[in-house]
Design a protein around this motif. Structure first.
Motif, PDB file in Angstrom:
ATOM      1  N   THR A 286       1.085  -1.320  -0.274  1.00  0.00           N
ATOM      2  CA  THR A 286      -0.124   0.047   0.084  1.00  0.00           C
ATOM      3  C   THR A 286       1.309   1.147  -0.240  1.00  0.00           C
ATOM      4  O   THR A 286       0.530   1.882  -0.686  1.00  0.00           O
ATOM      5  CB  THR A 286      -0.393  -0.213   1.142  1.00  0.00           C
ATOM      6  OG1 THR A 286      -1.796  -0.988   0.855  1.00  0.00           O
ATOM      7  CG2 THR A 286      -2.132   0.834   1.573  1.00  0.00           C
ATOM      8  N   VAL A 287       1.769   0.669   1.176  1.00  0.00           N
ATOM      9  CA  VAL A 287       2.799   2.238   0.835  1.00  0.00           C
ATOM     10  C   VAL A 287       3.947   2.377  -0.179  1.00  0.00           C
ATOM     11  O   VAL A 287       3.806   3.772  -0.793  1.00  0.00           O
ATOM     12  CB  VAL A 287       3.605   2.429   2.058  1.00  0.00           C
ATOM     13  CG1 VAL A 287       4.860   3.359   1.773  1.00  0.00           C
ATOM     14  CG2 VAL A 287       2.793   2.042   3.597  1.00  0.00           C
ATOM     15  N   MET A 288       4.118   1.525  -1.190  1.00  0.00           N
ATOM     16  CA  MET A 288       4.428   1.559  -2.269  1.00  0.00           C
ATOM     17  C   MET A 288       4.095   1.920  -3.092  1.00  0.00           C
ATOM     18  O   MET A 288       4.361   2.782  -4.328  1.00  0.00           O
ATOM     19  CB  MET A 288       5.376   0.948  -1.999  1.00  0.00           C
ATOM     20  CG  MET A 288       6.625   0.457  -3.722  1.00  0.00           C
ATOM     21  SD  MET A 288       7.085  -1.292  -4.118  1.00  0.00           S
ATOM     22  CE  MET A 288       8.318  -0.613  -5.717  1.00  0.00           C
ATOM     23  N   ILE A 290       1.441   3.530  -2.624  1.00  0.00           N
ATOM     24  CA  ILE A 290       0.963   5.551  -2.723  1.00  0.00           C
ATOM     25  C   ILE A 290       1.807   6.426  -3.150  1.00  0.00           C
ATOM     26  O   ILE A 290       2.514   7.193  -3.684  1.00  0.00           O
ATOM     27  CB  ILE A 290       0.651   5.889  -1.659  1.00  0.00           C
ATOM     28  CG1 ILE A 290      -0.397   4.652  -1.161  1.00  0.00           C
ATOM     29  CG2 ILE A 290       0.191   6.950  -1.245  1.00  0.00           C
ATOM     30  CD1 ILE A 290      -1.333   4.722   0.347  1.00  0.00           C
ATOM     31  N   PHE A 291       3.164   5.941  -3.215  1.00  0.00           N
ATOM     32  CA  PHE A 291       4.645   6.917  -2.975  1.00  0.00           C
ATOM     33  C   PHE A 291       4.889   6.358  -4.886  1.00  0.00           C
ATOM     34  O   PHE A 291       5.015   7.448  -5.079  1.00  0.00           O
ATOM     35  CB  PHE A 291       5.874   5.485  -2.265  1.00  0.00           C
ATOM     36  CG  PHE A 291       7.221   6.587  -2.688  1.00  0.00           C
ATOM     37  CD1 PHE A 291       7.053   8.162  -1.710  1.00  0.00           C
ATOM     38  CD2 PHE A 291       8.140   5.960  -3.915  1.00  0.00           C
ATOM     39  CE1 PHE A 291       8.675   8.087  -2.836  1.00  0.00           C
ATOM     40  CE2 PHE A 291       9.324   6.165  -3.729  1.00  0.00           C
ATOM     41  CZ  PHE A 291       9.599   7.110  -3.498  1.00  0.00           C
ATOM     42  N   LEU A 292       4.881   6.141  -5.668  1.00  0.00           N
ATOM     43  CA  LEU A 292       4.774   5.851  -6.850  1.00  0.00           C
ATOM     44  C   LEU A 292       3.936   6.831  -7.934  1.00  0.00           C
ATOM     45  O   LEU A 292       4.099   7.201  -8.781  1.00  0.00           O
ATOM     46  CB  LEU A 292       4.826   4.382  -7.355  1.00  0.00           C
ATOM     47  CG  LEU A 292       6.297   3.498  -6.996  1.00  0.00           C
ATOM     48  CD1 LEU A 292       5.971   1.770  -6.916  1.00  0.00           C
ATOM     49  CD2 LEU A 292       7.221   3.840  -7.666  1.00  0.00           C
ATOM     50  N   MET A 293       2.214   6.181  -7.104  1.00  0.00           N
ATOM     51  CA  MET A 293       1.700   7.375  -7.774  1.00  0.00           C
ATOM     52  C   MET A 293       1.190   9.236  -7.391  1.00  0.00           C
ATOM     53  O   MET A 293       1.425   9.624  -8.506  1.00  0.00           O
ATOM     54  CB  MET A 293       0.139   6.394  -7.102  1.00  0.00           C
ATOM     55  CG  MET A 293      -0.958   7.450  -7.088  1.00  0.00           C
ATOM     56  SD  MET A 293      -1.416   8.599  -7.026  1.00  0.00           S
ATOM     57  CE  MET A 293      -1.456   9.005  -5.285  1.00  0.00           C
ATOM     58  N   THR A 294       2.555   8.733  -6.662  1.00  0.00           N
ATOM     59  CA  THR A 294       2.698  10.495  -6.315  1.00  0.00           C
ATOM     60  C   THR A 294       3.607  10.883  -6.741  1.00  0.00           C
ATOM     61  O   THR A 294       3.593  11.879  -7.359  1.00  0.00           O
ATOM     62  CB  THR A 294       2.856  10.423  -4.461  1.00  0.00           C
ATOM     63  OG1 THR A 294       1.936   9.678  -3.933  1.00  0.00           O
ATOM     64  CG2 THR A 294       3.542  11.977  -4.084  1.00  0.00           C
ATOM     65  N   ALA A 374      -0.696  -0.543 -11.750  1.00  0.00           N
ATOM     66  CA  ALA A 374      -1.381  -0.562 -11.022  1.00  0.00           C
ATOM     67  C   ALA A 374      -1.683   1.364 -10.539  1.00  0.00           C
ATOM     68  O   ALA A 374      -1.899   2.352 -10.138  1.00  0.00           O
ATOM     69  CB  ALA A 374      -1.908  -1.180 -10.153  1.00  0.00           C
ATOM     70  N   SER A 375       0.600   1.869 -10.648  1.00  0.00           N
ATOM     71  CA  SER A 375       0.620   2.912  -9.864  1.00  0.00           C
ATOM     72  C   SER A 375      -0.100   3.955 -11.394  1.00  0.00           C
ATOM     73  O   SER A 375      -0.052   4.936 -10.706  1.00  0.00           O
ATOM     74  CB  SER A 375       1.764   3.022  -9.335  1.00  0.00           C
ATOM     75  OG  SER A 375       1.980   2.207  -8.639  1.00  0.00           O
ATOM     76  N   LEU A 376       0.265   3.910 -11.759  1.00  0.00           N
ATOM     77  CA  LEU A 376       0.479   4.891 -13.499  1.00  0.00           C
ATOM     78  C   LEU A 376      -1.072   4.826 -13.284  1.00  0.00           C
ATOM     79  O   LEU A 376      -1.351   6.219 -13.684  1.00  0.00           O
ATOM     80  CB  LEU A 376       1.256   4.310 -14.801  1.00  0.00           C
ATOM     81  CG  LEU A 376       2.403   3.744 -14.300  1.00  0.00           C
ATOM     82  CD1 LEU A 376       2.301   3.731 -15.560  1.00  0.00           C
ATOM     83  CD2 LEU A 376       2.719   5.544 -14.899  1.00  0.00           C
ATOM     84  N   THR A 377      -2.041   3.704 -13.025  1.00  0.00           N
ATOM     85  CA  THR A 377      -3.668   3.997 -13.671  1.00  0.00           C
ATOM     86  C   THR A 377      -4.263   4.128 -12.492  1.00  0.00           C
ATOM     87  O   THR A 377      -5.220   5.610 -12.247  1.00  0.00           O
ATOM     88  CB  THR A 377      -4.147   2.584 -13.540  1.00  0.00           C
ATOM     89  OG1 THR A 377      -3.882   1.847 -14.722  1.00  0.00           O
ATOM     90  CG2 THR A 377      -5.831   2.365 -13.327  1.00  0.00           C
ATOM     91  N   ASP A 470       7.499  -4.862 -11.488  1.00  0.00           N
ATOM     92  CA  ASP A 470       6.868  -6.415 -12.662  1.00  0.00           C
ATOM     93  C   ASP A 470       6.037  -6.971 -11.851  1.00  0.00           C
ATOM     94  O   ASP A 470       5.367  -7.944 -12.567  1.00  0.00           O
ATOM     95  CB  ASP A 470       7.138  -7.199 -13.677  1.00  0.00           C
ATOM     96  CG  ASP A 470       9.028  -7.925 -12.649  1.00  0.00           C
ATOM     97  OD1 ASP A 470       8.907  -7.070 -12.221  1.00  0.00           O
ATOM     98  OD2 ASP A 470       8.547  -8.893 -13.292  1.00  0.00           O
ATOM     99  N   ARG A 471       5.572  -7.251 -10.223  1.00  0.00           N
ATOM    100  CA  ARG A 471       5.791  -8.010  -9.641  1.00  0.00           C
ATOM    101  C   ARG A 471       4.452  -7.463  -9.156  1.00  0.00           C
ATOM    102  O   ARG A 471       4.028  -6.647  -9.618  1.00  0.00           O
ATOM    103  CB  ARG A 471       6.524  -7.822  -8.228  1.00  0.00           C
ATOM    104  CG  ARG A 471       7.914  -8.720  -8.284  1.00  0.00           C
ATOM    105  CD  ARG A 471       8.742  -8.785  -7.186  1.00  0.00           C
ATOM    106  NE  ARG A 471       9.907  -9.943  -7.677  1.00  0.00           N
ATOM    107  CZ  ARG A 471      10.849 -10.039  -6.541  1.00  0.00           C
ATOM    108  NH1 ARG A 471      10.697  -9.263  -5.288  1.00  0.00           N
ATOM    109  NH2 ARG A 471      12.312 -11.549  -6.478  1.00  0.00           N
ATOM    110  N   LYS A 472       3.910  -8.818  -9.067  1.00  0.00           N
ATOM    111  CA  LYS A 472       2.108  -8.215  -7.972  1.00  0.00           C
ATOM    112  C   LYS A 472       2.353  -8.421  -7.013  1.00  0.00           C
ATOM    113  O   LYS A 472       3.645  -8.281  -6.481  1.00  0.00           O
ATOM    114  CB  LYS A 472       1.446  -9.162  -8.506  1.00  0.00           C
ATOM    115  CG  LYS A 472       1.501  -9.583  -9.911  1.00  0.00           C
ATOM    116  CD  LYS A 472      -0.083 -10.716 -10.282  1.00  0.00           C
ATOM    117  CE  LYS A 472      -0.352 -10.780 -11.468  1.00  0.00           C
ATOM    118  NZ  LYS A 472      -0.380 -10.405 -12.158  1.00  0.00           N
ATOM    119  N   PHE A 473       1.283  -7.450  -6.069  1.00  0.00           N
ATOM    120  CA  PHE A 473       1.734  -6.868  -4.701  1.00  0.00           C
ATOM    121  C   PHE A 473       0.182  -7.138  -3.913  1.00  0.00           C
ATOM    122  O   PHE A 473      -0.472  -7.380  -3.840  1.00  0.00           O
ATOM    123  CB  PHE A 473       2.585  -5.382  -4.791  1.00  0.00           C
ATOM    124  CG  PHE A 473       0.359  -4.520  -5.298  1.00  0.00           C
ATOM    125  CD1 PHE A 473       0.573  -4.459  -6.718  1.00  0.00           C
ATOM    126  CD2 PHE A 473       0.330  -3.413  -4.773  1.00  0.00           C
ATOM    127  CE1 PHE A 473      -0.648  -3.540  -7.181  1.00  0.00           C
ATOM    128  CE2 PHE A 473      -1.084  -2.916  -5.384  1.00  0.00           C
ATOM    129  CZ  PHE A 473      -1.174  -3.141  -6.622  1.00  0.00           C
TER     130      PHE A 473
END
Length: 531
Positions: A286-288, A290-294, A374-377, A470-473
């Motif tokens: 979850t934290v990662m 949000i970080f990548l999304m930001t 997922a982050s880019l979406t 590329d990994r799922k999370f």
């Protein structure tokens, strides 16, 4: 009265009432989550109930409620022992209970499968002998310490197996690449790779054999327990997570157990189909995320807003873009998920696989769901919030500030970078906070772009290249949905739903608090001190 309506007093009162109700609802929700979430891991006393029918029941009293007839109450017991009874909870009418007490010898044994066992210790068995005389707590503690020592080599061999597995996977990829390039089977590079693979397989099998022997030794360490009806059951020491006799514990002892369970929750691995154990992979994911999304949302949203506000000439196209940006916030999040699946996963991901990993096909590398997509979406989903807030923040700066800066000889870019953006930074941070809060709670787009129930590895670890986009999370929001609505034992999973919800709220509050702190610092520095 006309003056009262003309000055808008009723609307002021209505606004105040609406705000008060909103805060009350939010506070009620947080209190419910806190009460149900924080109390989950407290080692409650275990009751022993003898029924008029002669049956005996042992379990934690979860709640009471009136019976369907309205006469008396019925009590819900958490009886555990899922492997014996097939269910974790049982309702009993209070009128059917002949006697209820809390004996000290009742033992709770947390296992890595089948949930808790409620009963009494009968004997402790080790290769050194058998203990049957009470108290059995000390022999059991000694046995678990021996089991822990025996498990250490197993953990080390498990890590060694993981290392060999990763090495074999790298060699397999190199072999696939050579085969894809059309290298002949007699090529020295291919022969050497296959020899290295054979040697690694040999080492792998040797470690697995040793591991099996060590695991077989652990089966000699076990306990025999009896349930409320006297039915005996053997439990291997390696399957015991912890044990305690709650009715004989002091408040301090219970607090220590409670702290241990909280530690396991935050830093441990999940077990029992996510209904027990820890949530570290989900917290990390979850934290990662949000970080990548930001990292994507912040520059993209600010640059788009600056262009629209400071450089674009007002016209039909710009107005249409603004209308589109405002309307994007109203699109259902699942639509973003479908777009992300089609554009990022099947489009860009498949193209990356064809260009950079053709030897791996048809097995996808980036052409399947992962934390990057997922982050880019989510970034696309939240970027309108940042654009709108940044535009409003820039628009709120008086025109005189721009004119003053330009009249002093500064260029438009210098005015933007040294004056306008610092002054607008509190508003930009407000938009970013709203975007982060929304991203943390979104689940629907993640379900089709990379989130899974159980991820075998974290997206970030100590193995080259360290960051595996590329990994799922795992994600706390999906975790709540999964155990709350997809679990075969929803009643047993209910406590974990509250705990996970509490953790998600705390993470959002923590990250938002950091952002609010930074916003206030920027506001104080650029809004009040400079001007």
């Amino acid at each position: 009265m006309k003056k009262y309506w003309r000055e808008g007093e009723p609307f002021v009162w209505a606004t105040g009432v609406a705000l008060g109700m909103t805060l009350l609802i939010a506070a009620t929700l947080i209190v419910v989550v806190l009460v149900n979430g924080l109390g989950v891991f407290w080692p409650s006393d275990v009751a022993k109930a003898r029924l008029h029918s002669g049956q005996t029941v042992i379990g934690e009293i979860i709640k009471r409620e009136p019976t369907a007839s309205g006469e008396g109450e019925r009590i819900q017991f958490k009886i555990g022992n899922r492997d014996l009874y097939g269910l974790d909870f049982r309702w009993i009418d209070e009128a059917d209970i002949a006697h209820l007490d809390y004996p000290d010898e009742v033992t709770v044994i947390e296992r890595d499968e089948y949930g808790n066992f409620y009963g009494t210790l009968i004997r402790v068995q080790t290769p050194d002998g058998e203990h049957t005389r009470a108290p059995l707590i000390e022999p059991l503690e000694k046995m678990l310490a021996q089991v822990e020592e025996l498990e250490k080599p197993l953990v080390r061999s498990g890590e060694e197996l993981g290392r060999l597995n990763r090495k074999m996977e790298r060699l397999r990829q190199q072999e696939l690449k050579l085969v894809y390039q059309g290298v002949d089977d007699s090529d020295s590079r291919l022969v050497e790779l296959r020899q290295q693979q054979a040697m690694l397989r040999e080492d792998f099998e040797q470690i697995v054999t040793q591991q099996g022997k060590k695991a077989a030794e652990l089966t000699d360490y076990k306990i025999v327990v009896a349930d409320a009806g006297g039915q005996e059951k053997e439990i291997e020491g390696s399957h015991i997570v912890r044990f305690y006799q709650p009715n004989a514990l002091s408040w301090v002892d219970k607090s220590l157990i409670y702290a241990g369970k909280l530690w396991e929750l935050i830093f441990g691995e999940p077990r029992e189909s996510n209904t027990e154990g820890g949530l570290f992979p989900a917290i990390f994911g979850t934290v990662m995320l949000i970080f990548l999304m930001t990292l994507v949302t912040f520059p993209l949203g600010v640059i788009a807003a600056v262009y629209l506000r400071e450089y674009a000439k007002d016209g039909v196209v710009v107005r249409l873009v603004r209308i589109a940006v405002n309307n994007l916030a109203g699109i259902p999040s699942i639509v973003y998920g479908i777009f992300g699946l089609g554009f990022f996963v099947y489009g860009i991901g498949s193209t990356i696989d064809k260009i950079f990993f053709p030897e791996q096909l048809p097995t996808p590398t980036f052409g399947t769901g992962g934390i990057l997509w997922a982050s880019l979406t989510l970034a696309l989903l939240t970027v309108p919030v940042v654009i709108v807030s940044t535009e409003e923040a820039l628009g709120a700066i008086p025109a005189g500030v721009r004119e003053g800066s330009l009249s002093l000889g500064a260029t438009k870019f210098q005015t933007l970078m040294r004056t306008l953006l610092p002054m607008a930074s509190p508003g930009i941070m407000t938009g970013l906070i709203l975007a982060m809060a929304r991203a943390a709670g979104e689940v629907a787009p993640l379900m089709i772009t990379g989130v899974v129930k159980l991820a075998p590895a974290l997206p970030l670890d100590g193995n080259f290249p360290y960051l595996h986009l590329d990994r799922k999370f795992m994600h706390l929001g999906f975790h709540i949905y999964d155990i709350g609505f997809q679990s075969p034992n929803v009643e047993a999973a209910k406590p974990m739903v509250f705990v996970t919800t509490l953790l998600l709220v705390l993470i959002v509050l923590l990250m938002s608090s950091v952002a609010i702190y930074l916003r206030n610092k920027m506001k104080k520095r650029y809004t009040y001190s400079t001007f």
